[in-house]
Scaffold this active site. Structure first.
Site, PDB file in Angstrom:
ATOM      1  N   GLY A  88       0.795  -1.228   0.000  1.00 61.78           N
ATOM      2  CA  GLY A  88       0.000   0.000   0.000  1.00 61.78           C
ATOM      3  C   GLY A  88       0.826   1.275   0.000  1.00 61.78           C
ATOM      4  N   ILE A 112       4.359   5.792  -4.339  1.00 62.34           N
ATOM      5  CA  ILE A 112       5.509   6.506  -4.898  1.00 62.34           C
ATOM      6  C   ILE A 112       4.994   7.416  -6.015  1.00 62.34           C
ATOM      7  CG2 ILE A 112       5.984   4.487  -6.407  1.00 62.34           C
ATOM      8  CD1 ILE A 112       8.925   5.264  -6.430  1.00 62.34           C
ATOM      9  N   ALA A 140       4.772   9.121  -9.455  1.00 59.40           N
ATOM     10  CA  ALA A 140       5.206   8.617 -10.763  1.00 59.40           C
ATOM     11  C   ALA A 140       6.404   9.407 -11.299  1.00 59.40           C
ATOM     12  CB  ALA A 140       4.045   8.680 -11.757  1.00 59.40           C
ATOM     13  N   GLY A 177       9.726  11.316 -10.738  1.00 52.83           N
ATOM     14  CA  GLY A 177      10.799  11.514  -9.760  1.00 52.83           C
ATOM     15  C   GLY A 177      11.938  12.275 -10.402  1.00 52.83           C
ATOM     16  N   LEU A 178      12.919  12.597  -9.570  1.00 49.87           N
ATOM     17  CA  LEU A 178      14.095  13.304 -10.082  1.00 49.87           C
ATOM     18  C   LEU A 178      15.238  12.319 -10.289  1.00 49.87           C
ATOM     19  CD1 LEU A 178      15.645  15.965 -10.705  1.00 49.87           C
ATOM     20  CD2 LEU A 178      16.310  15.979  -8.282  1.00 49.87           C
ATOM     21  N   GLY A 179      15.758  12.251 -11.512  1.00 44.82           N
ATOM     22  CA  GLY A 179      16.943  11.447 -11.782  1.00 44.82           C
ATOM     23  C   GLY A 179      18.194  12.226 -11.405  1.00 44.82           C
ATOM     24  N   ASP A 194      15.713   9.749  -7.190  1.00 46.35           N
ATOM     25  CA  ASP A 194      16.399   8.507  -7.579  1.00 46.35           C
ATOM     26  C   ASP A 194      17.909   8.697  -7.519  1.00 46.35           C
ATOM     27  OD1 ASP A 194      16.041   5.753  -9.018  1.00 46.35           O
ATOM     28  OD2 ASP A 194      17.663   6.798 -10.071  1.00 46.35           O
ATOM     29  N   TYR A 251      26.720   6.921  -8.788  1.00 43.67           N
ATOM     30  CA  TYR A 251      26.646   8.279  -9.352  1.00 43.67           C
ATOM     31  C   TYR A 251      27.635   9.224  -8.658  1.00 43.67           C
ATOM     32  CZ  TYR A 251      22.197   6.485 -11.248  1.00 43.67           C
ATOM     33  OH  TYR A 251      21.220   5.740 -11.868  1.00 43.67           O
ATOM     34  N   LYS A 254      20.941   2.398  -5.188  1.00 40.16           N
ATOM     35  CA  LYS A 254      21.191   1.143  -5.917  1.00 40.16           C
ATOM     36  C   LYS A 254      22.521   0.513  -5.519  1.00 40.16           C
ATOM     37  CE  LYS A 254      18.796   3.355  -9.737  1.00 40.16           C
ATOM     38  NZ  LYS A 254      19.290   4.741  -9.774  1.00 40.16           N
ATOM     39  N   HIS A 269      21.612  -2.764  -9.112  1.00 44.18           N
ATOM     40  CA  HIS A 269      21.739  -1.817 -10.214  1.00 44.18           C
ATOM     41  C   HIS A 269      21.816  -2.501 -11.584  1.00 44.18           C
ATOM     42  CE1 HIS A 269      23.282   2.544 -10.939  1.00 44.18           C
ATOM     43  NE2 HIS A 269      22.575   2.121 -11.961  1.00 44.18           N
TER      44      HIS A 269
END
Ligand code: A2P
Length: 317
Positions: free
Chosen positions: A9, A12, A14, A16-18, A43, A48, A77, A110
């Site tokens: 339940g 999130i 839909a 998001g920020l990459g 995200d 990164y 990730k 990842h």
């Protein structure tokens, strides 16, 4: 904006920020700005190499009252060098420390690719390990342990195709809850999306704008430019928006998460506002017609002379 529901339940956003390719020195202000204007899904990934600056931005946002931790959805990730079961907790702790959080909302494997422990990148095959040396089923057990320890709320994978998901589902105690893959109108991945939906696995579209800011080494010479695509441009003109926004709306409108990257305040806002565009069924169908299975990230960057991984076994086995 559409919100997707996990099996328990939890929800999130839909859109998001990459943060892949968001450079240190600019990612912090981008995340601050994004949270200020309403992004609640961020995200991230260990690889990164910008999680510490993002963590600083989260702290500032919490301290200044822009958002509460429980209202933010943070993904990270597990990098390929941490697939050994005994390394998984160490890896998540590194991300948590950098992000200055005590839990992640979502943690993903990842890539279905293992490096030798400690090898972050490798130019030659010796830095990689055959996946049989670090079976995904075992890495997954260690991911499940993170949920049991309350270090992460949800677990999933990235860059998995249907056969790889099927194999994982056979042994998983907690079925994967998310698959994050490259996805845009030129790579709609309809079968994969259907498989995910049938198995209550949510789906996130990465590189939804074609990740035009990739390094030259990761780019093909004759890549299509989705911003110049006549169909997308025509629809964008009709709505008085940028083609990027049509790409984002298409992804959101077909029930997936989508994580466009930007470090520019005006574009961050445009991207979030995409949710408000009303695409007609005809327009959605026109965009659906663009699918040609085209990958901007073709996976060839994992191929090494005498190595264990090929684009073919990555996407097709
Ligand atoms: P910038 O960060 O300067 O805004 P992807 O999400 O597929 O990886 O694509 C990211 C690329 O798309 C970056 O170069 C980013 O540049 C650019 N971009 C993001 N949003 C927009 C937008 N609304 N219009 C044009 N370009 C965009």
């Amino acid at each position: 904006m559409n919100r997707l529901k996990f099996r328990n339940g939890d929800k999130i956003d839909a859109i998001g920020l990459g943060t892949w390719k968001s450079e240190p020195g600019e990612v912090g202000q981008a995340v601050r700005e994004a949270i200020k204007i309403g992004y609640r899904h961020i995200d991230c990934a260990w690889i990164y190499q910008n999680e510490a600056e993002i963590g600083q931005a989260f702290q500032e946002a919490f301290t200044e009252g822009d958002v509460k931790r429980e209202d933010l959805f943070v993904t990270s990730k597990l990098w390929n060098s941490f697939h050994a079961a005994e390394d998984v907790e160490k890896a998540v702790m590194e991300s948590l420390k950098a992000l200055q959080l005590d839990y992640l909302d979502l943690y993903l494997i990842h890539w279905p690719i293992a490096h030798q422990p400690g090898v972050v990148f490798s130019e030659d095959a010796a830095g990689f390990a055959p996946i049989e040396d670090y079976p995904i089923a075992d890495t997954w057990k260690a991911m499940e342990a993170l949920v049991k320890k309350d270090l992460v709320k949800h677990i999933g994978v990235s860059n998995f195709n249907i056969p790889k998901l099927q194999r994982l589902l056979e042994t998983a105690e907690i079925a994967p809850e998310m698959n994050q893959v490259e996805s845009h109108p030129l790579l709609a991945q309809n079968e994969l999306l259907q498989f995910c939906s049938d198995n209550q696995i949510l789906y996130t579209a990465y590189s939804p704008l074609g990740s035009r800011d990739r390094s030259a080494g990761m780019k093909g010479s004759d890549e299509p430019d989705m911003f110049e695509n006549e169909v997308l441009k025509g629809i964008a003109d009709n709505h008085g928006v940028h083609p990027a926004q049509i790409l984002i709306k298409w992804a959101e409108g077909r029930g997936t998460c989508v994580i466009p990257k930007s470090v520019n305040p005006a574009r961050l806002k445009q991207n979030l506002d995409s949710a408000n565009i009303a695409l007609s069924e005809n327009e959605m169908n026109e965009i659906n017609g663009l699918d040609k299975g085209y990958r901007f990230l073709d996976g060839k960057f994992w191929e090494r002379e005498g190595g264990h991984y090929t684009a073919e076994n990555l996407w097709n086995n």
